[in-house]
Design a protein around this motif. Structure first.
Motif, PDB file in Angstrom:
ATOM      1  N   UNK A   6      58.673  62.685  25.076  1.00  0.00           N
ATOM      2  CA  UNK A   6      57.666  63.019  24.060  1.00  0.00           C
ATOM      3  C   UNK A   6      56.334  63.368  24.739  1.00  0.00           C
ATOM      4  N   UNK A   7      55.770  64.485  24.316  1.00  0.00           N
ATOM      5  CA  UNK A   7      54.412  64.846  24.735  1.00  0.00           C
ATOM      6  C   UNK A   7      53.410  64.179  23.794  1.00  0.00           C
ATOM      7  N   UNK A   8      52.313  63.747  24.356  1.00  0.00           N
ATOM      8  CA  UNK A   8      51.248  63.143  23.553  1.00  0.00           C
ATOM      9  C   UNK A   8      49.972  63.952  23.766  1.00  0.00           C
ATOM     10  N   UNK A   9      49.417  64.402  22.655  1.00  0.00           N
ATOM     11  CA  UNK A   9      48.168  65.167  22.708  1.00  0.00           C
ATOM     12  C   UNK A   9      47.066  64.342  22.063  1.00  0.00           C
ATOM     13  N   UNK A  10      45.949  64.263  22.737  1.00  0.00           N
ATOM     14  CA  UNK A  10      44.826  63.483  22.207  1.00  0.00           C
ATOM     15  C   UNK A  10      43.611  64.376  22.049  1.00  0.00           C
ATOM     16  N   UNK A  11      42.756  63.967  21.171  1.00  0.00           N
ATOM     17  CA  UNK A  11      41.498  64.685  20.939  1.00  0.00           C
ATOM     18  C   UNK A  11      40.360  63.711  21.194  1.00  0.00           C
ATOM     19  N   UNK A  12      39.428  64.142  22.001  1.00  0.00           N
ATOM     20  CA  UNK A  12      38.328  63.268  22.421  1.00  0.00           C
ATOM     21  C   UNK A  12      37.010  63.907  22.012  1.00  0.00           C
ATOM     22  N   UNK A  13      36.102  63.111  21.505  1.00  0.00           N
ATOM     23  CA  UNK A  13      34.760  63.628  21.190  1.00  0.00           C
ATOM     24  C   UNK A  13      33.717  62.767  21.893  1.00  0.00           C
ATOM     25  N   UNK A  14      32.595  63.377  22.196  1.00  0.00           N
ATOM     26  CA  UNK A  14      31.457  62.700  22.851  1.00  0.00           C
ATOM     27  C   UNK A  14      31.869  62.016  24.146  1.00  0.00           C
ATOM     28  N   UNK A  15      32.813  62.595  24.836  1.00  0.00           N
ATOM     29  CA  UNK A  15      33.327  62.008  26.079  1.00  0.00           C
ATOM     30  C   UNK A  15      33.922  63.143  26.904  1.00  0.00           C
TER      31      UNK A  15
END
Lengths: 272, 294
Positions: free
Chosen positions: B165-174
C-alpha cells in the motif's frame, strides 16, 4: 676653483634628487602585497555553502575594473578557481559557489587594463567543499526492521544517516561526509543507495543478513568504517490469514461417491 | 545733542564687532554633544531572534556612523582611528570584510546562528573601546509562522485487497527535508510512519510512503511529523488511518469446482439408489403370495 667644482657637484646631485631618480629604486614606495585571510588552507566548507574569500592587500588601491585609471599601484583582483579565471573583484570579499570536491583558489593583482603587476602578485588557498556537514562523525543505523525480525517475502528496510549526505556515486574522491550507501545481502553486493528512501527487499524464505555501509564517492569505505547490519528471517505469506481449503476432502468424497455409483450400477445390473 | 549720532554709530560698530566675534567663537567651538559622538555600528536587519524562513538567505543590513569605511591597504595609507572597515563573523567564524555600507546576503544552514559585526581600524586592530553589534537569528526551510498539520489523503479508511500500500500525506505549515543530522529548525523536519505502533519507515521528503506485505486484517498506520533529530514536535502532530486488508477469497475456485462435482456425483448416486429401490419393489412378490411363480 675647488669651491666651484664642489658647488657644481652639489647642484647636479640636488637636481638628481629633485628629479626622483635615486628615490625610485632606493627608498621608493613598498611593493603591493596580497594575502588571503579566509578560508584557511585546506579548510572544509560544509553543507555546500558558497565559499567566501576574504583577502587583504597593501600598497594597492582597489578600483572597479574598467574605470580607466592606469597605475601600477591600483587595479582589481582576478580570481582563478582551479586555474580558470572565474571572477573579478574590487572589494575585499568575494563569494564563490563551488561544487563538491577539492579546489584551489588563486587571486592575482592586476592593473585596470588586466595586465599582471611586475613582479606578479598572487595568493592562493586550497579548500575542500562538501555537500555534507563540515564536522561531526558520520553515523548509520537501521530503524526497521529490528534485528532478528520475522518478515515477509516483500519487506522494506528503513535507515537513518547522520552527519553524512547521500549523493550520486562518481563524484570527486576524498570529499568528507558525502557519498552513498553500499548494501550487502548475505555478504554479496546487492544495491547502492543514493538517497534515504527505504530499501525494498524481495527475499527467499530463510535467514538473511543485510549490511549497509557508508562509502565515499569512489565506493571506498570511510575511515573508520561505518556500517549497520541485521539478521532477518523471511517467511512467505507472513501475516496472511489462510482460508480453510476443503478441496482435498471433497476430492476424497468424489472418489467414494464414484465408487458408490459404480456399486449401485453393478447391483442394478445384477437385479435385472 | 550733536554727539549722540556719533555715539550711536560707534556703539553699533562695537556691537557688530562683538557679534562677529561671538559668532566666530560659537562656530569655532564645537558643541559638546558633537565632540562626544564616537563611531557607532548598528544592525538594522534582521531583528534579534528573527526566524528566516523558507530557506532564504539572510539579508544583513547595517549602519555605521562617525566612522569612514575604507579599503585597507591603500597606497600611502596612514592609520586613522576614524576610518577602517567592518569584519563580519558568523557563529564565531570569520566570514567577510566589508568596506561598503550595503546589504549583505548570507546563505545559512538550518538552525540558530549568531551574526556579529565589528569595526576594525586600518591597521587591523579593533577600536578602543571595541565597537561591535550582533544579532541572533534562526534559519529554517519551513515557514516562520503557522501551526503544522498532517493529513493522510490516501488510502481512505476501510477495506482493501492489496497487501502493498502506498501512503500519501498532505502537510501544511511544515517543510519536509531529508534528515542527515542537521540542527533542528522551526517547522522543518520529516515524516515517520508507524505500522500498528511500530516505526516502519521514514519516507524521503515529498515521496510517497510504501509499506509492503501488510498483514491481513485491520492495520493502523500513523504518520507523524518529527524534527531533524527525530524528536516529535511539541505538541505532537500526527494522523492515522485504519485499513482492513482482505485475505484470499474463501472458498477458492478449485474448491468450488470440486464441491460442484461432488454434488453432481451425489445426485447421480441418489438417483441410482432410488431407481434400484423402485426396481427391487417391482420385482419383489406381493405380501401373502408365494415367492415362486409358476
Amino acid at each position: 676653483m675647488n669651491a666651484r667644482i664642489f658647488a657644481l657637484i652639489v647642484a647636479i646631485l640636488g637636481m638628481l634628487v629633485a628629479s626622483g631618480i635615486p628615490a625610485s629604486n632606493g627608498r621608493g614606495a613598498p611593493l603591493p602585497t596580497l594575502s588571503i585571510i579566509s578560508p584557511t588552507p585546506n579548510e572544509v566548507i560544509g553543507n555546500g555553502t558558497p565559499v567566501a574569500i576574504v583577502f587583504a592587500v597593501t600598497n594597492f588601491n582597489l578600483t572597479d575594473p574598467g574605470n580607466g585609471t592606469s597605475s601600477p599601484n591600483s587595479g582589481h583582483i582576478d580570481v582563478f578557481v582551479d586555474d580558470a579565471l572565474t571572477a573579478q573583484t574590487s572589494v575585499n570579499t568575494i563569494v564563490l559557489p563551488l561544487p563538491s570536491g577539492p579546489h584551489t583558489i588563486r587571486l592575482r593583482l592586476v592593473t585596470d587594463n588586466g595586465s599582471a603587476l611586475n613582479p606578479d602578485v598572487t595568493a592562493s588557498v586550497s579548500v575542500m567543499v562538501t555537500g555534507g556537514p563540515d564536522s561531526g562523525t558520520p553515523g548509520l543505523s537501521i530503524v526497521f526492521p529490528r534485528g532478528g525480525a520475522l518478515v515477509g517475502t516483500d519487506s522494506t528496510l528503513s535507515f537513518q544517516v547522520t552527519n553524512f549526505v547521500l549523493v550520486a556515486p562518481g563524484g570527486p574522491a576524498g570529499v568528507p561526509n558525502d557519498g552513498h550507501i553500499q548494501v550487502y545481502l548475505d555478504n554479496a553486493s546487492y544495491a547502492e543507495l543514493t538517497d534515504d528512501a527505504p530499501l525494498h527487499l524481495n527475499l527467499k524464505d530463510g535467514p538473511h543478513n543485510v549490511t549497509l555501509q557508508l562509502v565515499d564517492n569512489q565506493g571506498g569505505p570511510l575511515s573508520p568504517d561505518v556500517t549497520a547490519s541485521l539478521y532477518i528471517t523471511v517467511q512467505a505469506l507472513l501475516g496472511r490469514v489462510t482460508p480453510f481449503d476443503a478441496t482435498p476432502y471433497l476430492a476424497l468424497a468424489n472418489l467414494l461417491i464414484g465408487l458408490g455409483i459404480l456399486a449401485a450400477i453393478y447391483r442394478k445390473l445384477e437385479v435385472r | 545733542m550733536a554727539r549722540s549720532p556719533k555715539c550711536s554709530a560707534s556703539c553699533r560698530a562695537a556691537m557688530l564687532v562683538l557679534s562677529v566675534l561671538l559668532g566666530t567663537f560659537l562656530l569655532a567651538v564645537p558643541s559638546p554633544s558633537v565632540a562626544a559622538a564616537g563611531p557607532s555600528l548598528a544592525i538594522l536587519a534582521p531583528a534579534n531572534d528573527q526566524v528566516i524562513d523558507n530557506g532564504t538567505p539572510v539579508i544583513l543590513s547595517f549602519a555605521v556612523a562617525n566612522f569612514w569605511l575604507v579599503q585597507p591597504g591603500r597606497v600611502g595609507q596612514v592609520s586613522n582611528p576614524g576610518e577602517g572597515h567592518v569584519d563580519l563573523y558568523i557563529d564565531g567564524a570569520y566570514s567577510r570584510l566589508l568596506t561598503r555600507v550595503e546589504p549583505v546576503s548570507l546563505p545559512l544552514g538550518s538552525g540558530p546562528h549568531t551574526i556579529r559585526l565589528q569595526l576594525i581600524q586600518d591597521n587591523g586592530t579593533p577600536l578602543s573601546p571595541d565597537i561591535y553589534a550582533s544579532v541572533r537569528i534562526v534559519a529554517t526551510h519551513g515557514p516562520a509562522v503557522g501551526t503544522p498539520t498532517i493529513t493522510i489523503v490516501s488510502p481512505k479508511p476501510g477495506p482493501t485487497i492489496a497487501h502493498d500500500v502506498y501512503f500519501a500525506v498532505e502537510v501544511t505549515n511544515f517543510t519536509l527535508v531529508d534528515s542527515y543530522g542537521q540542527p533542528n529548525a522551526p517547522n522543518e523536519g520529516h515524516i515517520q510512519l508507524f505500522l500498528n505502533g511500530v516505526l516502519n519507515q521514514e519516507p524521503r521528503a515529498y515521496d510517497l510512503a510504501f509499506i509492503v506485505d501488510m498483514p491481513d486484517g485491520n492495520s493502523t498506520v500513523t504518520a507523524r511529523l518529527v524534527n531533524n533529530d527525530n524528536t516529535p514536535l511539541s505538541p505532537d502532530v500526527s494522523a492515522s488511518v485504519t485499513i482492513r486488508i482482505q485475505g484470499a477469497a474463501d472458498p477458492t475456485a478449485s474448491e468450488q469446482v470440486t464441491g460442484g462435482v461432488s454434488l453432481i456425483l451425489a445426485l447421480i448416486l441418489l438417483v441410482l439408489l432410488l431407481r434400484r429401490r423402485k426396481a427391487a419393489r417391482r420385482v419383489a412378490p406381493p405380501k401373502g403370495e408365494p415367492e415362486d411363480r409358476p
